[in-house]
Write an enzyme that holds these catalytic residues in place. Structure first.
Site, mmCIF file in Angstrom:
data_model
loop_
_atom_site.group_PDB
_atom_site.id
_atom_site.type_symbol
_atom_site.label_atom_id
_atom_site.label_comp_id
_atom_site.label_asym_id
_atom_site.label_seq_id
_atom_site.Cartn_x
_atom_site.Cartn_y
_atom_site.Cartn_z
ATOM 1 C CE LYS A 315 17.746 -17.504 -7.696
ATOM 2 N NZ LYS A 315 18.350 -16.238 -7.321
ATOM 3 C CG ASP A 356 22.051 -13.839 -8.154
ATOM 4 O OD1 ASP A 356 22.127 -13.367 -9.299
ATOM 5 O OD2 ASP A 356 21.036 -14.412 -7.711
ATOM 6 C CB ALA A 385 16.872 -9.981 5.848
HETATM 7 P P1 NAP Z 1 12.517 -11.433 -1.041
HETATM 8 O O1 NAP Z 1 13.249 -12.682 -0.774
HETATM 9 O O2 NAP Z 1 11.032 -11.435 -1.059
HETATM 10 O O3 NAP Z 1 12.973 -10.362 0.091
HETATM 11 C C1 NAP Z 1 12.451 -9.069 0.126
HETATM 12 C C2 NAP Z 1 13.061 -8.312 1.283
HETATM 13 O O4 NAP Z 1 12.587 -6.973 1.203
HETATM 14 C C3 NAP Z 1 12.656 -8.842 2.657
HETATM 15 O O5 NAP Z 1 13.720 -8.705 3.535
HETATM 16 C C4 NAP Z 1 11.496 -7.925 3.039
HETATM 17 O O6 NAP Z 1 11.380 -7.713 4.427
HETATM 18 C C5 NAP Z 1 11.906 -6.626 2.405
HETATM 19 N N1 NAP Z 1 10.722 -5.816 2.085
HETATM 20 C C6 NAP Z 1 9.724 -6.155 1.234
HETATM 21 N N2 NAP Z 1 8.833 -5.144 1.182
HETATM 22 C C7 NAP Z 1 9.256 -4.196 2.028
HETATM 23 C C8 NAP Z 1 8.753 -2.917 2.406
HETATM 24 N N3 NAP Z 1 7.618 -2.445 1.891
HETATM 25 N N4 NAP Z 1 9.456 -2.180 3.277
HETATM 26 C C9 NAP Z 1 10.610 -2.646 3.804
HETATM 27 N N5 NAP Z 1 11.145 -3.853 3.497
HETATM 28 C C10 NAP Z 1 10.478 -4.608 2.606
HETATM 29 O O7 NAP Z 1 12.949 -10.770 -2.409
HETATM 30 P P2 NAP Z 1 14.377 -10.910 -3.145
HETATM 31 O O8 NAP Z 1 14.367 -12.108 -4.024
HETATM 32 O O9 NAP Z 1 15.442 -10.785 -2.138
HETATM 33 O O10 NAP Z 1 14.356 -9.651 -4.125
HETATM 34 C C11 NAP Z 1 14.491 -8.348 -3.622
HETATM 35 C C12 NAP Z 1 14.853 -7.389 -4.719
HETATM 36 O O11 NAP Z 1 16.084 -7.743 -5.318
HETATM 37 C C13 NAP Z 1 13.854 -7.352 -5.867
HETATM 38 O O12 NAP Z 1 13.494 -6.030 -6.069
HETATM 39 C C14 NAP Z 1 14.580 -7.863 -7.074
HETATM 40 O O13 NAP Z 1 14.243 -7.116 -8.225
HETATM 41 C C15 NAP Z 1 16.011 -7.626 -6.718
HETATM 42 N N6 NAP Z 1 16.906 -8.625 -7.353
HETATM 43 C C16 NAP Z 1 17.767 -8.186 -8.297
HETATM 44 C C17 NAP Z 1 18.623 -9.072 -8.913
HETATM 45 C C18 NAP Z 1 19.568 -8.575 -9.974
HETATM 46 O O14 NAP Z 1 20.186 -9.372 -10.667
HETATM 47 N N7 NAP Z 1 19.727 -7.294 -10.139
HETATM 48 C C19 NAP Z 1 18.637 -10.415 -8.543
HETATM 49 C C20 NAP Z 1 17.753 -10.837 -7.557
HETATM 50 C C21 NAP Z 1 16.892 -9.919 -6.975
HETATM 51 P P3 NAP Z 1 10.687 -8.777 5.418
HETATM 52 O O15 NAP Z 1 11.759 -9.757 5.753
HETATM 53 O O16 NAP Z 1 10.272 -7.949 6.558
HETATM 54 O O17 NAP Z 1 9.539 -9.362 4.652
#
Ligand code: NAP
Length: 538
Positions: A315, A356, A385
């Site tokens: 991205k 998004d 975040a």
């Molecule tokens: P990412 O960049 O890896 O970020 C994950 C975030 O969740 C981080 O802030 C992390 O905290 C936190 N986290 C992870 N495990 C945790 C836990 N066990 N307890 C508390 N906080 C936790 O992932 P992302 O790309 O943002 O994706 C996150 C979610 O969004 C996914 O589930 C994905 O399916 C969804 N998503 C949906 C769409 C859609 O179109 N619907 C699009 C994109 C993403 P830390 O900073 O402390 O590591």
């Protein structure tokens, strides 16, 4: 002159014994029912069963290719060449010979007796008679260094009716060479790439006038690495609609094998009768592979490559590429630091944007039945975040909502809040807090941007609702698998308005469709496809 028709050939392994022959016939019938118009019988394991093989070809429900591939060319036959020669003679002499007989270039060039056999078969068949010889060459490791010499040699051999080349693609760029070979062909040609990077050559063989493409009948029955199934080609990749003018789109990422985007976009193209196809585009991680792949795909004019969805890990690379190419980058995408959509405009200029954040805004505003401008009066609590949170915060902050980011790692929440504080024209509207502040926090809209609760850990929840719920509170979970997460179910029980991640996923795809086609997306079709896919996966 009409362009030659590209056949869809189903590959069928034939195993020993009467049962093996009957099973192969049943599979060929199934291939015919599924829409294949040719079948390749792989005779590697049964070259000595002349009666069985002749019976199979005789009763074949579809025109066929007979192939008996030796071990030294990636097949399973490890006997003497005299056995294959006898098989080929028998097939050629049958009352109903196969339409094509596949013979390896190496066998023809290096085995005098095989060359005499093949030349004899060609002479007896005469011009236009069967079997017609496919002279083939395979490389399961990569592009052969002498690829072009092989093509020239195959074209020059009189016996050749069809030139076939297949090699393992090392990147998406290899597909372009396969297209080039088809575009500049002398004799009818099959040029296919194998492996995870080779799918475009298999799907787009029809666009470039290849004689045929091979497909497996079932996912576990591929006769070469990376072969799609007949059903995938027909139903997912719009085989019947493809022609030389078909525009090409795809999802660039790594890995992309499990992406739902091809299903959703192809269904949308189909519903709107748009001459376009959408394919997975795996690009190895790193700026260099991304840049090299995108540059060559954009440069290859006959491909009509007009846009892509871009996902992890590329991205950020998309932003950089479009900026360096002198294209236009959406302002908020720059601020988010990531773009998920590439559009090639009519004048060839590139445009990168992020669909998004708008999708998240749209999904929530519609559920609340408010105009996004009304968000200025709402308090939003964002959990997480990471990448998804960044897009969500960017969107809500841009509309002036009061956003608090709660994250496990407080420093990341701080960084995110600082990046977007004041973007809606009002300072102090985006703040950060640790997870310990959650119990006492209040918001009108709660958004989960963590993977907590996602399949297969669907029992987890990122936040207990306790006294946070109510009819004026919205809960939006960006997770879409499962569609109803535990967090959303509990929000519903607490009286909240709930929004599933499916809505965001569908709306970001719908926005891409609109950018690429200039017309409204069939959102209901797209939603139905996602629901079906998720249902099948669960
Ligand atoms: P990412 O960049 O890896 O970020 C994950 C975030 O969740 C981080 O802030 C992390 O905290 C936190 N986290 C992870 N495990 C945790 C836990 N066990 N307890 C508390 N906080 C936790 O992932 P992302 O790309 O943002 O994706 C996150 C979610 O969004 C996914 O589930 C994905 O399916 C969804 N998503 C949906 C769409 C859609 O179109 N619907 C699009 C994109 C993403 P830390 O900073 O402390 O590591």
């Amino acid at each position: 002159m009409l362009p030659p028709m590209t056949r869809l050939a189903a590959s069928v392994w034939v195993t020993a014994g009467e049962q093996g022959i009957q099973r192969a016939l049943a599979e060929a019938t199934r291939a015919s029912d599924a829409g294949a118009d040719m079948v390749e019988y792989r005779l590697d394991e049964v070259p000595g069963d002349l009666d069985g093989v002749l019976g199979l070809v005789e009763q074949s429900p579809l025109p066929c290719i007979a192939t008996c591939r030796p071990v030294w060319e990636g097949g399973k036959f490890d006997g003497d060449e005299s056995v294959r020669r006898a098989l080929f003679e028998a097939l050629a002499g049958a009352d109903r010979p196969p339409t094509y007989l596949d013979v390896e270039l190496r066998a023809y060039q290096e085995h005098e007796a095989m060359r005499r056999t093949v030349d004899g078969i060609v002479e007896r068949a005469g011009e236009g008679g069967s079997p017609r010889i496919i002279l083939s060459s395979h490389d399961f490791k990569g592009r052969p260094t002498d690829l072009l010499r092989r093509v020239a040699a195959m074209n020059q051999i009189d016996a050749t009716r069809v030139v076939k080349l297949a090699w393992r693609a090392r990147s998406l760029r290899d597909n372009l060479e396969a297209f080039e070979l088809l575009a500049t062909r002398g004799k009818p040609t099959i040029a296919l790439c194998m492996g995870e990077f080779g799918l475009p050559s298999r799907v787009l063989a029809k666009k470039f006038g290849g004689l045929l493409t091979f497909a497996a009948l079932d996912q576990d029955k591929a006769t070469a690495p990376g072969q799609p199934t007949v059903a995938e080609l027909k139903n997912l990749y719009r085989w019947d609609a493809l022609d030389s003018q078909t525009r090409v789109y795809g999802v660039i990422g790594y890995p992309v094998g499990h992406s739902m985007s091809p299903a959703i976009h192809n269904a949308a193209f189909d519903a709107e009768s748009i001459n376009a196809v959408y394919i997975p585009m795996p690009v190895a991680p790193g700026w260099e592979p991304f840049k090299a792949t995108l540059a060559t795909w954009l440069d290859f004019a006959p491909l009509h490559f007009r846009g892509a969805s871009v996902t992890i890990p590329h991205k950020e690379h998309l932003l950089r590429y479009v900026r360096e190419a002198g294209g236009e980058v959406e302002e908020l995408a720059t601020k988010i630091g990531a773009a998920n959509t590439l559009t090639v405009r009519k004048d060839g200029r590139l445009y990168a944007c992020n669909t998004d954040y708008a999708a998240a805004l749209d999904a929530v505003s519609r559920a609340l039945q408010i105009d996004p401008d009304d968000l200025v009066r709402r308090k939003v609590g964002v959990l997480g975040a990471g990448g998804a949170a960044r897009a969500v915060v960017a969107g809500f902050a841009a509309y002036g909502a009061r956003v608090t980011v709660f994250n496990r790692t407080p420093q990341r929440a701080e960084e995110l809040a600082t990046a977007f504080n004041g973007t809606g024209g009002r300072a102090g509207r985006v703040q950060a807090a640790g997870l310990d502040a959650l119990p006492l926090a209040e918001a009108d809209i709660w958004i989960n941007c963590t993977p907590v609760g996602m399949h297969p850990n669907a029992d987890a929840t990122p936040m207990p609702w306790e006294d946070k719920g109510g009819p004026h509170v919205a809960a939006f979970d960006t997770i879409y698998n499962p569609v109803r997460t535990r967090w959303l179910r509990e929000a519903e029980a607490a009286g909240c308005i709930t929004v599933s991640g499916v809505e965001m996923f569908v709306r970001q795809a719908a926005a891409q469709f609109e950018l690429w086609t200039g017309q409204a997306a069939p959102v209901d079709v797209m939603r139905r496809v996602v629901a079906e896919r998720l249902h099948r996966a669960s």
